[in-house]
Motif scaffolding. Structure first.
Motif, PDB file in Angstrom:
ATOM      1  N   ASN A  40     -17.000  -0.915  -7.790  1.00  0.00           N
ATOM      2  CA  ASN A  40     -16.714  -2.420  -7.618  1.00  0.00           C
ATOM      3  C   ASN A  40     -15.439  -2.692  -8.122  1.00  0.00           C
ATOM      4  O   ASN A  40     -14.985  -3.876  -8.231  1.00  0.00           O
ATOM      5  N   CYS A  41     -14.602  -1.604  -8.324  1.00  0.00           N
ATOM      6  CA  CYS A  41     -13.197  -1.729  -8.985  1.00  0.00           C
ATOM      7  C   CYS A  41     -12.346  -2.738  -8.058  1.00  0.00           C
ATOM      8  O   CYS A  41     -12.340  -2.226  -6.728  1.00  0.00           O
ATOM      9  N   PRO A  42     -11.657  -3.855  -8.271  1.00  0.00           N
ATOM     10  CA  PRO A  42     -10.846  -4.364  -7.220  1.00  0.00           C
ATOM     11  C   PRO A  42      -9.641  -3.716  -7.121  1.00  0.00           C
ATOM     12  O   PRO A  42      -9.356  -3.617  -5.755  1.00  0.00           O
ATOM     13  N   ILE A  43      -9.247  -2.771  -7.754  1.00  0.00           N
ATOM     14  CA  ILE A  43      -8.156  -1.867  -7.264  1.00  0.00           C
ATOM     15  C   ILE A  43      -8.632  -0.852  -6.210  1.00  0.00           C
ATOM     16  O   ILE A  43      -8.362  -0.786  -4.980  1.00  0.00           O
ATOM     17  N   ARG A  44      -9.811  -0.231  -6.284  1.00  0.00           N
ATOM     18  CA  ARG A  44     -10.499   0.482  -5.330  1.00  0.00           C
ATOM     19  C   ARG A  44     -10.580  -0.206  -4.329  1.00  0.00           C
ATOM     20  O   ARG A  44     -10.366   0.206  -2.883  1.00  0.00           O
ATOM     21  N   ASP A  45     -11.386  -1.294  -4.340  1.00  0.00           N
ATOM     22  CA  ASP A  45     -11.955  -2.209  -3.172  1.00  0.00           C
ATOM     23  C   ASP A  45     -10.604  -2.616  -2.134  1.00  0.00           C
ATOM     24  O   ASP A  45     -10.752  -2.342  -1.092  1.00  0.00           O
ATOM     25  N   VAL A  46      -9.287  -3.042  -2.814  1.00  0.00           N
ATOM     26  CA  VAL A  46      -8.317  -3.305  -1.880  1.00  0.00           C
ATOM     27  C   VAL A  46      -7.567  -2.085  -1.488  1.00  0.00           C
ATOM     28  O   VAL A  46      -7.116  -2.057  -0.215  1.00  0.00           O
ATOM     29  N   LEU A  47      -7.398  -1.338  -2.453  1.00  0.00           N
ATOM     30  CA  LEU A  47      -6.410  -0.072  -1.946  1.00  0.00           C
ATOM     31  C   LEU A  47      -7.163   0.855  -1.028  1.00  0.00           C
ATOM     32  O   LEU A  47      -6.405   1.649  -0.287  1.00  0.00           O
ATOM     33  N   ASP A  48      -8.385   1.111  -1.039  1.00  0.00           N
ATOM     34  CA  ASP A  48      -9.102   1.782  -0.098  1.00  0.00           C
ATOM     35  C   ASP A  48      -8.743   1.448   1.297  1.00  0.00           C
ATOM     36  O   ASP A  48      -8.563   2.170   2.334  1.00  0.00           O
ATOM     37  N   ARG A  49      -8.741   0.109   1.597  1.00  0.00           N
ATOM     38  CA  ARG A  49      -8.412  -0.360   2.731  1.00  0.00           C
ATOM     39  C   ARG A  49      -6.859  -0.529   3.130  1.00  0.00           C
ATOM     40  O   ARG A  49      -6.528   0.052   4.148  1.00  0.00           O
ATOM     41  N   LEU A  50      -5.970  -0.876   2.246  1.00  0.00           N
ATOM     42  CA  LEU A  50      -4.596  -0.969   2.493  1.00  0.00           C
ATOM     43  C   LEU A  50      -3.731   0.448   2.261  1.00  0.00           C
ATOM     44  O   LEU A  50      -2.789   0.577   2.766  1.00  0.00           O
ATOM     45  N   GLY A  51      -4.438   1.344   1.742  1.00  0.00           N
ATOM     46  CA  GLY A  51      -3.970   2.631   1.483  1.00  0.00           C
ATOM     47  C   GLY A  51      -4.346   3.538   2.565  1.00  0.00           C
ATOM     48  O   GLY A  51      -3.911   4.862   2.536  1.00  0.00           O
ATOM     49  N   ASP A  52      -4.825   3.090   3.788  1.00  0.00           N
ATOM     50  CA  ASP A  52      -5.091   4.239   4.928  1.00  0.00           C
ATOM     51  C   ASP A  52      -3.862   4.814   5.456  1.00  0.00           C
ATOM     52  O   ASP A  52      -2.706   4.164   5.145  1.00  0.00           O
ATOM     53  N   ARG A  53      -4.151   5.297   6.474  1.00  0.00           N
ATOM     54  CA  ARG A  53      -2.958   5.769   7.225  1.00  0.00           C
ATOM     55  C   ARG A  53      -2.012   5.255   8.045  1.00  0.00           C
ATOM     56  O   ARG A  53      -0.842   5.170   8.064  1.00  0.00           O
ATOM     57  N   TRP A  54      -2.750   3.946   8.656  1.00  0.00           N
ATOM     58  CA  TRP A  54      -1.858   3.382   9.398  1.00  0.00           C
ATOM     59  C   TRP A  54      -1.691   1.815   8.863  1.00  0.00           C
ATOM     60  O   TRP A  54      -0.655   1.223   9.508  1.00  0.00           O
ATOM     61  N   THR A  55      -2.129   1.311   7.962  1.00  0.00           N
ATOM     62  CA  THR A  55      -2.163  -0.150   7.556  1.00  0.00           C
ATOM     63  C   THR A  55      -0.509  -0.507   7.196  1.00  0.00           C
ATOM     64  O   THR A  55      -0.037  -1.339   7.632  1.00  0.00           O
ATOM     65  N   VAL A  56       0.065   0.537   6.402  1.00  0.00           N
ATOM     66  CA  VAL A  56       1.505  -0.067   6.039  1.00  0.00           C
ATOM     67  C   VAL A  56       2.172   0.242   7.052  1.00  0.00           C
ATOM     68  O   VAL A  56       3.274  -0.643   7.063  1.00  0.00           O
ATOM     69  N   LEU A  57       2.140   1.081   8.067  1.00  0.00           N
ATOM     70  CA  LEU A  57       2.954   1.107   9.264  1.00  0.00           C
ATOM     71  C   LEU A  57       2.735  -0.119  10.208  1.00  0.00           C
ATOM     72  O   LEU A  57       3.624  -0.870  10.719  1.00  0.00           O
ATOM     73  N   VAL A  58       1.643  -0.471  10.244  1.00  0.00           N
ATOM     74  CA  VAL A  58       1.328  -2.041  11.001  1.00  0.00           C
ATOM     75  C   VAL A  58       1.877  -3.000  10.222  1.00  0.00           C
ATOM     76  O   VAL A  58       2.370  -3.795  10.853  1.00  0.00           O
ATOM     77  N   LEU A  59       1.900  -3.204   8.756  1.00  0.00           N
ATOM     78  CA  LEU A  59       2.521  -4.199   8.203  1.00  0.00           C
ATOM     79  C   LEU A  59       4.144  -4.243   8.420  1.00  0.00           C
ATOM     80  O   LEU A  59       4.435  -5.225   8.324  1.00  0.00           O
ATOM     81  N   HIS A  60       4.655  -2.911   8.271  1.00  0.00           N
ATOM     82  CA  HIS A  60       5.844  -2.704   8.276  1.00  0.00           C
ATOM     83  C   HIS A  60       6.555  -3.373   9.660  1.00  0.00           C
ATOM     84  O   HIS A  60       7.425  -4.053   9.639  1.00  0.00           O
ATOM     85  N   GLU A  61       5.903  -3.180  10.889  1.00  0.00           N
ATOM     86  CA  GLU A  61       6.128  -3.552  12.137  1.00  0.00           C
ATOM     87  C   GLU A  61       6.042  -4.984  11.991  1.00  0.00           C
ATOM     88  O   GLU A  61       6.889  -5.836  12.766  1.00  0.00           O
ATOM     89  N   LEU A  62       4.779  -5.326  11.587  1.00  0.00           N
ATOM     90  CA  LEU A  62       4.775  -6.939  11.769  1.00  0.00           C
ATOM     91  C   LEU A  62       5.690  -7.889  10.802  1.00  0.00           C
ATOM     92  O   LEU A  62       5.733  -8.985  10.816  1.00  0.00           O
ATOM     93  N   ALA A  63       6.111  -7.191   9.722  1.00  0.00           N
ATOM     94  CA  ALA A  63       7.047  -7.842   9.033  1.00  0.00           C
ATOM     95  C   ALA A  63       8.509  -8.306   9.736  1.00  0.00           C
ATOM     96  O   ALA A  63       9.215  -9.162   9.188  1.00  0.00           O
TER      97      ALA A  63
END
Length: 127
Positions: free
Chosen positions: A13-36
């Motif tokens: 139930n760690c907040p770091i794990r909860d958020v970063l498991d989702r945001l640290g996947d293979r595609w998230t940063v690339l999608v956010l980079h383009e939407l920025a």
């Protein structure tokens, strides 16, 4: 630069794990980079991230929308038009990730060179 660290007990139930498991996947940063860069349609995102499958892009966008980082707006046209944009929270997250992305770009060649030069310790050689 001073880093302020908060200690967490790393559990399921760690907040770091909860958020970063989702945001640290293979595609998230690339999608956010383009939407920025601004509001984009699904097909525009697919063109910009050439190696993502339509299914994975849809799943990533759905997760980002669920987590409040992306806004999805459907327009009643034929065919329907759907736009994706960062929310204020998505922009806030990307501001922090942008530094990491820049670090990766700046150090990519050095990391690749280190990987080539790495010799696994005896008994730990890759198979």
């Amino acid at each position: 630069m001073t880093l302020h660290r908060q200690s967490f007990i790393i559990t399921e139930n760690c907040p770091i794990r909860d958020v970063l498991d989702r945001l640290g996947d293979r595609w998230t940063v690339l999608v956010l980079h383009e939407l920025a860069t601004g509001t984009l349609r699904f097909s525009e995102l697919r063109k910009r991230i050439a190696d993502i499958s339509p299914r994975m892009l849809a799943q990533t966008l759905r997760h980002l929308e669920q987590d409040g980082l992306v806004r999805r707006e459907v327009f009643p046209t034929v065919p329907p038009r759907v736009d994706y944009a960062l929310t204020a929270m998505g922009e806030s997250f990307f501001e922090r990730v942008e530094m990491l992305a820049q670090w990766a770009a700046d150090h990519h060649e050095a990391v690749k060179a280190a990987r080539r030069a790495y010799v696994a310790p005896a008994g730990n050689a890759p198979k």
